[in-house]
Design an enzyme around this catalytic site. Sequence first.
Site, PDB file in Angstrom:
ATOM      1  N   MET A 120       0.847  -1.200   0.000  1.00 54.10           N
ATOM      2  CA  MET A 120       0.000   0.000   0.000  1.00 54.10           C
ATOM      3  C   MET A 120       0.880   1.247   0.000  1.00 54.10           C
ATOM      4  O   MET A 120       1.313   1.708  -1.047  1.00 54.10           O
ATOM      5  CB  MET A 120      -0.965  -0.057   1.177  1.00 54.10           C
ATOM      6  N   CYS A 121       1.141   1.804   1.156  1.00 54.48           N
ATOM      7  CA  CYS A 121       1.838   3.098   1.237  1.00 54.48           C
ATOM      8  C   CYS A 121       3.292   3.023   0.797  1.00 54.48           C
ATOM      9  O   CYS A 121       3.787   3.941   0.134  1.00 54.48           O
ATOM     10  CB  CYS A 121       1.717   3.662   2.650  1.00 54.48           C
ATOM     11  N   VAL A 122       3.992   1.946   1.138  1.00 52.78           N
ATOM     12  CA  VAL A 122       5.385   1.809   0.702  1.00 52.78           C
ATOM     13  C   VAL A 122       5.445   1.717  -0.813  1.00 52.78           C
ATOM     14  O   VAL A 122       6.201   2.443  -1.470  1.00 52.78           O
ATOM     15  CB  VAL A 122       6.057   0.584   1.374  1.00 52.78           C
ATOM     16  N   THR A 125       4.342   5.065  -2.646  1.00 46.46           N
ATOM     17  CA  THR A 125       5.378   6.094  -2.552  1.00 46.46           C
ATOM     18  C   THR A 125       6.561   5.742  -3.450  1.00 46.46           C
ATOM     19  O   THR A 125       7.098   6.620  -4.151  1.00 46.46           O
ATOM     20  CB  THR A 125       5.803   6.269  -1.083  1.00 46.46           C
TER      21      THR A 125
END
Length: 193
Positions: A120-122, A125
Amino acid sequence: MTSRALPVEALLVVDVQAAAVSGDRAVPEADRLVDRTADLIARARRGGALVVHIQNDGEPGAGDESHTPGWELHHPVETGPAEAVIRKTVDDGFHGTPLGGLLTDSGVRALAICGVMSEMCVQATARTALARGYRVVMPHDAHATHDIPAAPGISGMVPAAAVSRVAEWALGSELEVAAHAADVAFTAPPRLR
């Protein structure tokens, strides 16, 4: 996978917040993740690299809801020109935040990304960093997520380790995957030297 990556000039520590690494909502092997991210932060500081803690402002009721105990960053922040906290409300740490400007203003061309959640966020980004032309290194043992529950008629449970590996693989051949956090080297970005 690479055994020893070329030095990077920044470390992005994505969502290593209390809810993700402690208590009943912690990722599997949270202690390992905390050890690896702490090591990366310490070595980045010693190398003069820019350290950016990315903090998710979760929705009401979420484990990382803003200004609750689960929202707090796990690692202490050293205030100064080489360390910053960037808050976000979506998976991508660049979206609607000053992260891109901070990296540009510091002269960063290469960065390492660690933290949670891998897929998700890793990953979001890292994908944007790659699209913006950064050299991106992801230490395999310094990002984590949860198991994916079984879905009847689709698949059994998918272990967290497999999810994390797929998150790396899905970023394509431009991503440099370091087998271990210890394989990542740091140097100061041009404008912080």
